[in-house]
Motif scaffolding. Structure first.
Motif, short mmCIF file in Angstrom:
data_model
loop_
_atom_site.label_atom_id
_atom_site.label_comp_id
_atom_site.label_asym_id
_atom_site.label_seq_id
_atom_site.Cartn_x
_atom_site.Cartn_y
_atom_site.Cartn_z
N ILE A 75 0.73 -1.01 0.12
CA ILE A 75 -0.02 -0.06 -0.20
C ILE A 75 0.66 1.12 0.05
O ILE A 75 0.44 2.31 -0.52
CB ILE A 75 -0.92 -0.08 1.21
N SER A 76 1.87 1.40 0.87
CA SER A 76 2.63 2.37 0.95
C SER A 76 3.71 2.90 -0.06
O SER A 76 3.83 3.95 -0.34
CB SER A 76 3.35 2.48 2.36
N GLU A 105 7.03 16.31 7.28
CA GLU A 105 7.86 16.21 8.50
C GLU A 105 7.04 16.01 9.81
O GLU A 105 7.59 15.30 10.67
CB GLU A 105 8.61 17.60 8.48
N ILE A 106 5.85 16.72 10.09
CA ILE A 106 4.99 16.39 11.20
C ILE A 106 4.72 14.96 11.38
O ILE A 106 4.66 14.67 12.30
CB ILE A 106 3.95 17.54 11.37
N LEU A 107 4.21 14.60 10.01
CA LEU A 107 3.67 13.26 10.18
C LEU A 107 4.79 12.23 10.67
O LEU A 107 4.60 11.27 11.26
CB LEU A 107 3.16 12.75 9.02
N SER A 108 5.83 12.36 10.10
CA SER A 108 6.98 11.57 10.36
C SER A 108 7.52 11.50 11.59
O SER A 108 8.28 10.52 12.44
CB SER A 108 8.42 11.86 9.32
N LEU A 145 4.56 5.97 5.59
CA LEU A 145 4.43 6.86 4.31
C LEU A 145 5.26 8.11 4.38
O LEU A 145 6.08 8.37 3.50
CB LEU A 145 2.96 7.22 4.26
N PRO A 146 5.28 8.91 5.42
CA PRO A 146 6.21 10.16 5.43
C PRO A 146 7.50 10.02 5.22
O PRO A 146 8.12 10.67 4.47
CB PRO A 146 5.66 10.74 6.90
N LEU A 147 8.15 8.98 6.26
CA LEU A 147 9.28 8.71 6.15
C LEU A 147 9.98 8.26 4.68
O LEU A 147 11.03 8.55 4.24
CB LEU A 147 10.01 7.64 7.21
N MET A 194 13.54 1.93 1.07
CA MET A 194 12.18 0.99 1.05
C MET A 194 12.55 -0.33 2.10
O MET A 194 11.81 -0.68 3.03
CB MET A 194 12.05 0.06 -0.21
N ILE A 195 13.89 -0.86 2.01
CA ILE A 195 14.22 -2.03 3.15
C ILE A 195 14.36 -1.57 4.42
O ILE A 195 13.85 -2.17 5.31
CB ILE A 195 15.38 -2.50 2.52
N LEU A 196 15.00 -0.06 4.66
CA LEU A 196 15.18 0.15 5.93
C LEU A 196 13.59 0.52 6.49
O LEU A 196 13.42 0.31 7.69
CB LEU A 196 16.09 1.54 5.93
#
Length: 294
Positions: A75-76, A105-108, A145-147, A194-196
């Motif tokens: 999904i992400s 940035e806030i969401l992350s 998603l944010p990161l 993606m892996i991280l």
């Protein structure tokens, strides 16, 4: 005091700080692995957990963790890839774009428990998904998603502008340049991110306590019909993950061998996250060498 001495002192201080950080990390990992690895066995990795008896395993919890991870990444990744491409290649500069970046940035930086409570109110209650895998996957998507978007955007921005000019000068459209020039050049960084991100999602617990639930019902691994609630592939069943299981057995303390199961499960979780980190480096380096002939 001359400049050379100041430089040596500053370098020494930095080396000491780096050494302390490495020692703390090595001590933490060593403590978890030394306590947990002796309890890991094939039976421990494949057998179901037991509530009031000793000798239980983490088989269903481990499967749930990987299944949730796959759904969350499915999904992400497309959403974050599209958002990263837009922000890097098309958005330009402006007030709205800055607001979007600030929101990312806030969401992350939101605590995972806040994401879990939001997922509980929205997916579990409002959308009536209940405590289920799909609720957990959607919560993990909001968590990741944010990161992931920022990681993809940074990878795309590291591609030299001359690469884009070369594609446009060959008659490619802007979209074709992004697809055939920019993304292949940035692919190692994108895959590493993606892996991280997958490793971070795999070890998440707080967001899943309120969405995927804290129970791991028995599964029929001979039934692969996703519409059957006993099927491992059913997205509507509750799914206690490995990280939630570790928290639960330590919080309840009803298992006779809770300390051994907790230590073994923690070691498995750490090993998997470490493998994700090593895999990110290996895969990123391999793809970079393949695509650049370096």
């Amino acid at each position: 005091m001359n400049a050379k001495r100041v430089d040596k002192i500053a370098t020494g201080v930095i080396n000491v700080i780096a050494g302390i950080i490495v020692l703390i990390l090595a001590g933490l990992l060593g403590y978890i692995l030394v306590r947990g690895v002796p309890h890991i066995s094939w039976h421990f990795l494949t057998s179901p957990a037991k509530a009031f008896q000793a000798g239980g395993g983490i088989g269903i919890q481990l499967f749930n963790s990987f299944y949730l991870l796959v759904l969350a990444m499915l999904i992400s990744v497309p959403i974050s890839l599209g958002a990263g491409i837009y922000l890097s290649e098309y958005a330009g500069k402006g007030r709205i774009v800055e607001i979007v970046r600030t929101a990312i940035e806030i969401l992350s930086s939101l605590p995972s428990v806040v994401v879990g409570l939001f997922g509980f109110l929205l997916f579990v209650i409002q959308f009536k998904f209940g405590f289920s895998i799909i609720s957990g996957a959607l919560a993990l998507t909001m968590f990741n998603l944010p990161l992931l978007t920022r990681s993809i955007e940074d990878s795309l921005e590291q591609v030299a502008f001359s690469q884009r000019e070369a594609g446009l000068s060959l008659g490619l459209s802007r979209w074709e340049t992004v697809i055939h020039v920019v993304i292949p050049e940035a692919l190692p960084g994108i895959i590493s991110g993606m892996i991280l991100g997958a490793g971070r999602v795999f070890g998440e617990a707080a967001a899943l306590i309120y969405t995927a639930g804290q129970s791991a019902p028995a599964l029929n691994f001979a039934d692969w019909n996703p519409f059957d609630i006993q099927s491992p592939l059913s997205p509507m069943r509750p799914a206690e993950t490995l990280a939630v299981h570790i928290w639960k057995i330590n919080a309840e303390g009803i298992q006779p061998d809770a300390a051994a199961v907790s230590a073994g499960a923690s070691a498995v979780l750490i090993i998997v996250v470490l493998l994700f980190n090593f895999l990110a480096r290996r895969v990123g380096t391999f793809i970079y060498r393949k695509m650049t002939a370096a």
